[in-house]
Design a protein around this motif. Sequence first.
Motif, PDB file in Angstrom:
ATOM      1  N   ALA A  28       0.936  -0.991  -0.096  1.00 20.64           N
ATOM      2  CA  ALA A  28      -0.002   0.116  -0.109  1.00 20.64           C
ATOM      3  C   ALA A  28       1.014   1.337   0.072  1.00 20.64           C
ATOM      4  O   ALA A  28       0.714   2.209  -0.405  1.00 20.64           O
ATOM      5  N   PHE A  29       1.529   1.136   0.726  1.00 22.86           N
ATOM      6  CA  PHE A  29       2.613   2.298   0.684  1.00 22.86           C
ATOM      7  C   PHE A  29       2.973   3.163  -0.412  1.00 22.86           C
ATOM      8  O   PHE A  29       3.770   3.415  -1.062  1.00 22.86           O
ATOM      9  N   GLY A  30       3.642   1.804  -1.251  1.00 24.85           N
ATOM     10  CA  GLY A  30       4.697   1.437  -2.434  1.00 24.85           C
ATOM     11  C   GLY A  30       3.532   2.091  -3.219  1.00 24.85           C
ATOM     12  O   GLY A  30       4.209   3.076  -4.479  1.00 24.85           O
ATOM     13  N   SER A  31       2.787   2.608  -3.577  1.00 18.15           N
ATOM     14  CA  SER A  31       1.725   3.462  -4.569  1.00 18.15           C
ATOM     15  C   SER A  31       1.437   4.963  -4.196  1.00 18.15           C
ATOM     16  O   SER A  31       1.105   5.731  -5.028  1.00 18.15           O
ATOM     17  N   SER A  32       2.006   5.659  -2.732  1.00 16.01           N
ATOM     18  CA  SER A  32       2.280   6.700  -2.785  1.00 16.01           C
ATOM     19  C   SER A  32       3.392   7.348  -3.428  1.00 16.01           C
ATOM     20  O   SER A  32       2.296   8.918  -3.720  1.00 16.01           O
ATOM     21  N   GLY A  33       4.217   7.233  -3.739  1.00 12.53           N
ATOM     22  CA  GLY A  33       4.831   7.599  -4.139  1.00 12.53           C
ATOM     23  C   GLY A  33       4.733   8.183  -5.599  1.00 12.53           C
ATOM     24  O   GLY A  33       3.967   9.440  -5.544  1.00 12.53           O
ATOM     25  N   PRO A  34       3.865   7.364  -6.270  1.00 14.13           N
ATOM     26  CA  PRO A  34       3.810   7.421  -7.945  1.00 14.13           C
ATOM     27  C   PRO A  34       2.822   8.680  -7.904  1.00 14.13           C
ATOM     28  O   PRO A  34       2.415   9.413  -8.717  1.00 14.13           O
ATOM     29  N   PHE A  35       1.845   8.170  -6.885  1.00 16.00           N
ATOM     30  CA  PHE A  35       0.604   8.835  -6.802  1.00 16.00           C
ATOM     31  C   PHE A  35       0.480  10.082  -6.465  1.00 16.00           C
ATOM     32  O   PHE A  35       0.000  11.296  -7.084  1.00 16.00           O
ATOM     33  N   ALA A  36       1.244  10.326  -5.379  1.00 12.17           N
ATOM     34  CA  ALA A  36       1.532  11.735  -5.319  1.00 12.17           C
ATOM     35  C   ALA A  36       2.673  12.850  -6.095  1.00 12.17           C
ATOM     36  O   ALA A  36       2.107  14.070  -7.120  1.00 12.17           O
ATOM     37  N   LYS A  37       2.874  12.019  -6.916  1.00 16.91           N
ATOM     38  CA  LYS A  37       4.114  12.586  -8.390  1.00 16.91           C
ATOM     39  C   LYS A  37       2.958  13.029  -9.327  1.00 16.91           C
ATOM     40  O   LYS A  37       3.185  13.976  -9.709  1.00 16.91           O
ATOM     41  N   ALA A  38       2.088  12.564  -9.979  1.00 18.90           N
ATOM     42  CA  ALA A  38       0.757  12.499 -10.500  1.00 18.90           C
ATOM     43  C   ALA A  38       0.583  13.675 -10.277  1.00 18.90           C
ATOM     44  O   ALA A  38       0.245  14.985 -10.694  1.00 18.90           O
ATOM     45  N   LEU A  39      -0.546  13.949  -9.143  1.00 17.19           N
ATOM     46  CA  LEU A  39      -0.343  15.886  -8.451  1.00 17.19           C
ATOM     47  C   LEU A  39       0.218  17.132  -8.873  1.00 17.19           C
ATOM     48  O   LEU A  39       0.819  17.465  -8.811  1.00 17.19           O
ATOM     49  N   MET A  40       2.187  16.062  -8.843  1.00 20.69           N
ATOM     50  CA  MET A  40       3.256  17.368  -8.608  1.00 20.69           C
ATOM     51  C   MET A  40       3.502  17.535 -10.205  1.00 20.69           C
ATOM     52  O   MET A  40       2.897  18.735 -10.544  1.00 20.69           O
ATOM     53  N   THR A  41       3.449  16.829 -10.940  1.00 28.45           N
ATOM     54  CA  THR A  41       3.193  17.174 -12.022  1.00 28.45           C
ATOM     55  C   THR A  41       1.862  17.763 -13.026  1.00 28.45           C
ATOM     56  O   THR A  41       1.897  18.498 -13.922  1.00 28.45           O
ATOM     57  N   ALA A  42       0.445  17.929 -11.874  1.00 29.10           N
ATOM     58  CA  ALA A  42      -0.242  18.563 -12.455  1.00 29.10           C
ATOM     59  C   ALA A  42      -0.197  20.304 -11.358  1.00 29.10           C
ATOM     60  O   ALA A  42      -1.137  20.766 -12.059  1.00 29.10           O
ATOM     61  N   GLY A  43       0.410  19.890 -11.132  1.00 24.50           N
ATOM     62  CA  GLY A  43       0.630  21.781 -10.452  1.00 24.50           C
ATOM     63  C   GLY A  43       1.227  22.262  -8.690  1.00 24.50           C
ATOM     64  O   GLY A  43       1.346  22.902  -8.519  1.00 24.50           O
ATOM     65  N   TRP A  44       0.615  20.724  -8.249  1.00 24.52           N
ATOM     66  CA  TRP A  44       0.611  21.173  -6.877  1.00 24.52           C
ATOM     67  C   TRP A  44       2.397  20.986  -6.160  1.00 24.52           C
ATOM     68  O   TRP A  44       2.951  20.180  -6.641  1.00 24.52           O
ATOM     69  N   SER A  45       1.862  21.670  -4.856  1.00 25.60           N
ATOM     70  CA  SER A  45       3.934  21.228  -4.403  1.00 25.60           C
ATOM     71  C   SER A  45       3.657  20.266  -3.649  1.00 25.60           C
ATOM     72  O   SER A  45       2.241  19.611  -2.679  1.00 25.60           O
ATOM     73  N   PRO A  46       4.936  20.150  -3.458  1.00 25.29           N
ATOM     74  CA  PRO A  46       4.948  18.276  -1.942  1.00 25.29           C
ATOM     75  C   PRO A  46       4.546  18.727  -1.002  1.00 25.29           C
ATOM     76  O   PRO A  46       3.540  17.763  -0.977  1.00 25.29           O
ATOM     77  N   THR A  47       4.435  20.171  -0.605  1.00 27.59           N
ATOM     78  CA  THR A  47       3.328  19.439   0.734  1.00 27.59           C
ATOM     79  C   THR A  47       1.805  19.974   0.401  1.00 27.59           C
ATOM     80  O   THR A  47       0.877  19.319   1.303  1.00 27.59           O
ATOM     81  N   ALA A  48       1.521  20.338  -0.465  1.00 29.44           N
ATOM     82  CA  ALA A  48       0.250  20.648  -0.760  1.00 29.44           C
ATOM     83  C   ALA A  48       0.079  18.627  -1.045  1.00 29.44           C
ATOM     84  O   ALA A  48      -1.289  18.233  -0.581  1.00 29.44           O
ATOM     85  N   ALA A  49       0.415  17.749  -2.021  1.00 28.36           N
ATOM     86  CA  ALA A  49       0.507  16.754  -1.736  1.00 28.36           C
ATOM     87  C   ALA A  49       0.151  16.090  -0.384  1.00 28.36           C
ATOM     88  O   ALA A  49      -0.084  14.990  -0.162  1.00 28.36           O
ATOM     89  N   VAL A  50       1.025  16.305   0.632  1.00 25.79           N
ATOM     90  CA  VAL A  50       1.550  15.869   1.708  1.00 25.79           C
ATOM     91  C   VAL A  50      -0.288  16.247   2.497  1.00 25.79           C
ATOM     92  O   VAL A  50      -0.703  15.180   3.201  1.00 25.79           O
ATOM     93  N   VAL A  51      -0.584  17.220   2.844  1.00 29.72           N
ATOM     94  CA  VAL A  51      -1.577  17.762   3.472  1.00 29.72           C
ATOM     95  C   VAL A  51      -2.693  16.927   2.525  1.00 29.72           C
ATOM     96  O   VAL A  51      -3.643  16.323   3.348  1.00 29.72           O
ATOM     97  N   ALA A  52      -2.894  16.815   1.099  1.00 32.62           N
ATOM     98  CA  ALA A  52      -3.747  16.186   0.793  1.00 32.62           C
ATOM     99  C   ALA A  52      -4.588  14.397   1.087  1.00 32.62           C
ATOM    100  O   ALA A  52      -5.051  14.120   1.242  1.00 32.62           O
ATOM    101  N   ARG A  53      -3.018  14.100   1.152  1.00 31.60           N
ATOM    102  CA  ARG A  53      -2.363  12.308   1.717  1.00 31.60           C
ATOM    103  C   ARG A  53      -2.985  12.840   2.985  1.00 31.60           C
ATOM    104  O   ARG A  53      -3.916  11.307   3.075  1.00 31.60           O
ATOM    105  N   LEU A  54      -2.614  13.002   4.630  1.00 29.56           N
ATOM    106  CA  LEU A  54      -2.441  13.123   5.217  1.00 29.56           C
ATOM    107  C   LEU A  54      -4.099  12.893   5.756  1.00 29.56           C
ATOM    108  O   LEU A  54      -4.420  12.280   6.442  1.00 29.56           O
ATOM    109  N   ALA A  55      -4.695  14.637   5.638  1.00 27.93           N
ATOM    110  CA  ALA A  55      -6.055  14.644   5.588  1.00 27.93           C
ATOM    111  C   ALA A  55      -7.112  13.790   5.477  1.00 27.93           C
ATOM    112  O   ALA A  55      -7.595  13.271   5.846  1.00 27.93           O
ATOM    113  N   GLY A  56      -6.760  13.242   4.128  1.00 26.79           N
ATOM    114  CA  GLY A  56      -7.685  12.157   3.442  1.00 26.79           C
ATOM    115  C   GLY A  56      -7.800  11.190   4.277  1.00 26.79           C
ATOM    116  O   GLY A  56      -8.668  10.602   4.817  1.00 26.79           O
ATOM    117  N   GLY A  57      -6.301  10.163   4.804  1.00 29.14           N
ATOM    118  CA  GLY A  57      -6.450   9.468   5.498  1.00 29.14           C
ATOM    119  C   GLY A  57      -7.026   9.773   6.678  1.00 29.14           C
ATOM    120  O   GLY A  57      -7.202   8.799   7.233  1.00 29.14           O
TER     121      GLY A  57
END
Length: 342
Positions: A28-57
């Motif tokens: 499950a953890f292994g999917s984190s980086g690819p999904f986060a990088k997809a968001l960052m490629t779409a213009g998200w900052s790394p911090t925003a991707a972390v907030v989305a992940r942790l808040a959703g979780g």
Amino acid sequence: MAVAETGARPATDHFRLGLMLAVGSALAFGSSGPFAKALMTAGWSPTAAVVARLAGGALVMAVVATILKRDWIREALRHPGIVLAYGVIPIAGAQLFYYNAVAHLSVGVALLLEYTSPVIVVGWVWATTRRRPTTLTLAGVALAIAGIMLVLDVFAGAHINLVGVGWGLAAAVCAACYFVLSAKTAHGADGEGIDPVTLSAAGLVVGSAAVTLLGISGAMPLRFTANDAVVAGFTVSWLVPVVALGVIATAVAYTLGIMGISRLQPRFASLVGLSEVMFAVLAAWVLLGEAMTATQAVGGAIVLAGLALARAGDRSESAEALTEVTWPDGPAGEPSTDKVPC
């Protein structure tokens, strides 16, 4: 003989269950980086991707915890130290540092850097227990370091993004704390720890709050977009990677991880977690089209071989220590000597 076999069976089952849970967590953890990088490629900052992940979780786990353990909030308040430490260091710190590493490096390289954490765990246990690891363990650590150098293409003279490497190593320190703090649960060493569901839910709440405060304060850039993301070659809504990050790579991953690690010793659990490297590289290939070079692939294999060798040495060391439980040879629930306060 019959009595011995009867006593060994529960310990073996206890170990196997912990192993399955830990591997499931790594997947499950292994999917984190690819999904986060997809968001960052779409213009998200790394911090925003972390907030989305942790808040959703945190949202998912709060609902699950309320259903499974209605008093989880009271229990979390009874253990403020470990909840705060777990939320800030292994959850907020590790993800923030890792995602910043992913922003500068490929997913595979960033994750391999983070998973030098078993080396840190072995070193810390050595320092705190005053017991030198076996020669086999030290040889495995040295082999793993050599593999990391190949992954980074040091010998080929390739350009290394030092900023990305720094973020990755910082994530490794936080990941080391994840393995040892997760051992202090209700199913862990002292039997007086915090329930895995409570620790996962409360830790995610603390972690998401900590990263959000960093972003709001301006200490870290916080940038969200509504741009579509590209996942596995398909253009999808930004909600797809966000939901996947919150549910699979966070709520499921942390809960399975805490439950698994609490049934294993921290040093061995940290090595089982290395399977996340392979899962992440595979996920990066499927979801992002990333592939490691031949040299990096060889280096990755050497890293895993070295850390497996380190585990073999760790196991032989445990077999010689009469006061320490071996992996499944000793009775389940007996105290471990691995005490690593992070």
